[in-house]
Design a protein around this motif. Structure first.
Motif, PDB file in Angstrom:
ATOM      1  N   ASP A 132       8.464   9.293  -3.350  1.00 19.51           N
ATOM      2  CA  ASP A 132       7.433   9.360  -2.324  1.00 19.51           C
ATOM      3  C   ASP A 132       6.265  10.242  -2.742  1.00 19.51           C
ATOM      4  O   ASP A 132       5.200  10.218  -2.113  1.00 19.51           O
ATOM      5  CB  ASP A 132       8.032   9.896  -1.014  1.00 19.51           C
ATOM      6  N   ASP A 133       6.450  11.040  -3.801  1.00 20.26           N
ATOM      7  CA  ASP A 133       5.386  11.923  -4.289  1.00 20.26           C
ATOM      8  C   ASP A 133       4.312  11.169  -5.054  1.00 20.26           C
ATOM      9  O   ASP A 133       3.203  11.691  -5.252  1.00 20.26           O
ATOM     10  CB  ASP A 133       5.980  13.002  -5.191  1.00 20.26           C
ATOM     11  N   LEU A 134       4.611   9.952  -5.497  1.00 17.65           N
ATOM     12  CA  LEU A 134       3.657   9.164  -6.276  1.00 17.65           C
ATOM     13  C   LEU A 134       2.829   8.259  -5.374  1.00 17.65           C
ATOM     14  O   LEU A 134       3.332   7.724  -4.383  1.00 17.65           O
ATOM     15  CB  LEU A 134       4.391   8.313  -7.311  1.00 17.65           C
ATOM     16  N   ALA A 135       1.570   8.066  -5.730  1.00 21.34           N
ATOM     17  CA  ALA A 135       0.654   7.279  -4.898  1.00 21.34           C
ATOM     18  C   ALA A 135       1.150   5.859  -4.683  1.00 21.34           C
ATOM     19  O   ALA A 135       0.931   5.272  -3.621  1.00 21.34           O
ATOM     20  CB  ALA A 135      -0.736   7.260  -5.534  1.00 21.34           C
ATOM     21  N   THR A 162      14.962  -1.672  -5.819  1.00 20.87           N
ATOM     22  CA  THR A 162      13.819  -0.792  -5.581  1.00 20.87           C
ATOM     23  C   THR A 162      13.940   0.050  -4.317  1.00 20.87           C
ATOM     24  O   THR A 162      14.696  -0.279  -3.400  1.00 20.87           O
ATOM     25  CB  THR A 162      12.511  -1.617  -5.455  1.00 20.87           C
ATOM     26  N   PRO A 163      13.132   1.122  -4.262  1.00 18.83           N
ATOM     27  CA  PRO A 163      12.950   1.832  -3.001  1.00 18.83           C
ATOM     28  C   PRO A 163      12.170   0.948  -2.027  1.00 18.83           C
ATOM     29  O   PRO A 163      11.801  -0.187  -2.362  1.00 18.83           O
ATOM     30  CB  PRO A 163      12.127   3.062  -3.399  1.00 18.83           C
ATOM     31  N   ASP A 164      11.869   1.485  -0.854  1.00 24.50           N
ATOM     32  CA  ASP A 164      11.166   0.661   0.142  1.00 24.50           C
ATOM     33  C   ASP A 164       9.645   0.726   0.010  1.00 24.50           C
ATOM     34  O   ASP A 164       8.933   0.016   0.722  1.00 24.50           O
ATOM     35  CB  ASP A 164      11.591   1.046   1.563  1.00 24.50           C
ATOM     36  N   PHE A 165       9.115   1.585  -0.895  1.00 24.08           N
ATOM     37  CA  PHE A 165       7.669   1.737  -1.067  1.00 24.08           C
ATOM     38  C   PHE A 165       6.973   1.952   0.281  1.00 24.08           C
ATOM     39  O   PHE A 165       5.892   1.407   0.528  1.00 24.08           O
ATOM     40  CB  PHE A 165       7.067   0.525  -1.783  1.00 24.08           C
ATOM     41  N   LEU A 166       7.592   2.757   1.135  1.00 24.85           N
ATOM     42  CA  LEU A 166       7.060   2.995   2.470  1.00 24.85           C
ATOM     43  C   LEU A 166       5.682   3.646   2.398  1.00 24.85           C
ATOM     44  O   LEU A 166       5.490   4.660   1.733  1.00 24.85           O
ATOM     45  CB  LEU A 166       8.027   3.907   3.246  1.00 24.85           C
ATOM     46  N   ARG A 198      20.264   7.234   6.943  1.00 21.70           N
ATOM     47  CA  ARG A 198      19.116   6.917   6.083  1.00 21.70           C
ATOM     48  C   ARG A 198      17.823   7.316   6.804  1.00 21.70           C
ATOM     49  O   ARG A 198      16.954   6.479   7.079  1.00 21.70           O
ATOM     50  CB  ARG A 198      19.132   5.408   5.791  1.00 21.70           C
ATOM     51  N   PRO A 199      17.666   8.604   7.142  1.00 23.94           N
ATOM     52  CA  PRO A 199      16.583   9.038   8.032  1.00 23.94           C
ATOM     53  C   PRO A 199      15.178   8.848   7.486  1.00 23.94           C
ATOM     54  O   PRO A 199      14.216   8.752   8.259  1.00 23.94           O
ATOM     55  CB  PRO A 199      16.889  10.523   8.262  1.00 23.94           C
ATOM     56  N   GLY A 200      15.027   8.790   6.169  1.00 27.45           N
ATOM     57  CA  GLY A 200      13.692   8.634   5.604  1.00 27.45           C
ATOM     58  C   GLY A 200      13.195   7.209   5.565  1.00 27.45           C
ATOM     59  O   GLY A 200      12.040   6.957   5.195  1.00 27.45           O
TER      60      GLY A 200
END
Length: 322
Positions: A132-135, A162-166, A198-200
């Protein structure tokens, strides 16, 4: 028995500082016989471990304490975890270390590709920590890894988890444009568990992400997985199946949740092999092309052979409607 990873990282820092002050979760349930596996000792396991270390790579097999690591590494199957070993989120079920990650390794795409070629992989799974730290949430890094594998091993099929790219605009589109053969994004659990497990993440964002992959490129297989034993109700699992089918997801995996440490979410139940078989049967009736449901099922377990079945099942389905 499965041995989970230590609670500290090689640096001496805690793997889960956000969980340090939580009370230990009770261990109320004895692990049944069907969930036990042998510790890895084979020659193939050690050879795979040597290749991974020599290329300075991280695998989700090791970081997440997967119970199938002995079997998979013996067969020279490994799921590479890119963008470091530190995740920006702190899910209650996961044993991957949490904290603030370092800079991306620019050599990692080529190093992964070289390892894939050296291991002679016909099918490879690439996953990552949440960044999440990356743009772009690491989307471009996924693209570069896919491209490097295509260059070094053009015959290897590529599956990404992959992550969710939220809240990362354009990230999903960039990854889909790189044309992985399988796009996997796990829901992990039913929506009623999200706040504590999975709170995030956001359940319907994940559903929409999978649906969007199909809208952008219908040729890409989509896949998602969940764990059971986290306190979910059976009807919630069946509803989740319907949500995934509405999103046109092809492949569903269901496995038993195992508690990594006493600070993680407790195991609320051990689902029997018969119950897993029932879930598999129902999922097929709902229209999934491929279903893997068993106590030791994990997202990338048997990924190569499952991909061949998935491709064959699609061809058979298309032939039947002509």
């Amino acid at each position: 028995m499965v041995t989970v990873l230590d609670t500290t990282r090689p640096s001496g820092k805690m793997r889960h500082p956000e969980k340090a002050h939580r009370p230990d979760q009770p261990t109320r349930l004895k692990k049944p016989d069907w969930i036990r596996v042998k510790a890895p000792t084979s020659k193939g396991f050690h050879e795979t471990n040597k290749i991974v270390k020599s290329h300075n790579l991280v695998t989700v097999c090791g970081e997440a304490g997967c119970p199938n690591i002995g079997e998979c590494w013996d067969q020279k199957h490994a799921s590479f975890m890119i963008m470091g070993e530190i995740c920006t989120r702190a899910c209650a079920f996961c044993n991957v270390a949490t904290g603030m990650p370092g800079a991306l390794d620019k050599e990692e795409p080529v190093n992964v590709a070289k390892a894939v070629k050296k291991m002679g992989l016909k099918h490879v799974v690439i996953t990552s920590v949440d960044r999440d730290d990356l743009a772009d949430g690491g989307a471009q890094h996924f693209v570069e890894v896919i491209q490097a594998i295509r260059e070094y091993s053009p015959g290897t099929t590529v599956e990404i988890l992959t992550p969710d790219f939220l809240r990362k605009e354009g990230a999903l589109e960039a990854v889909v444009a790189a044309k992985p053969d399988v796009f996997n994004h796990n829901l992990e659990t039913v929506p009623s568990n999200y706040l504590k497990v999975r709170p995030g993440a956001r359940y319907f964002h994940s559903i929409r992400l999978l649906q969007r992959v199909k809208e952008l490129d219908p040729s890409i297989f989509t896949k998602s997985g969940i764990m059971v034993g986290l306190g979910e109700e059976r009807n919630e699992v069946l509803q989740l199946m319907d949500d995934l089918r509405i999103a046109d997801v092809d492949f569903l995996t269901i496995g038993q949740y195992l508690q990594p440490t006493k600070k993680h979410h407790e195991v609320m139940s051990f689902v029997t092999p018969d119950e897993f078989k029932s879930y598999e049967t129902i999922a097929y009736t709902k229209g999934f092309l491929m279903v893997s449901a068993s106590p030791l099922t994990r997202s990338s377990h048997h990924a190569g052979s499952d991909f061949e079945k998935l491709r064959a099942n699609r061809e058979a389905k298309l032939a039947s409607i002509k």
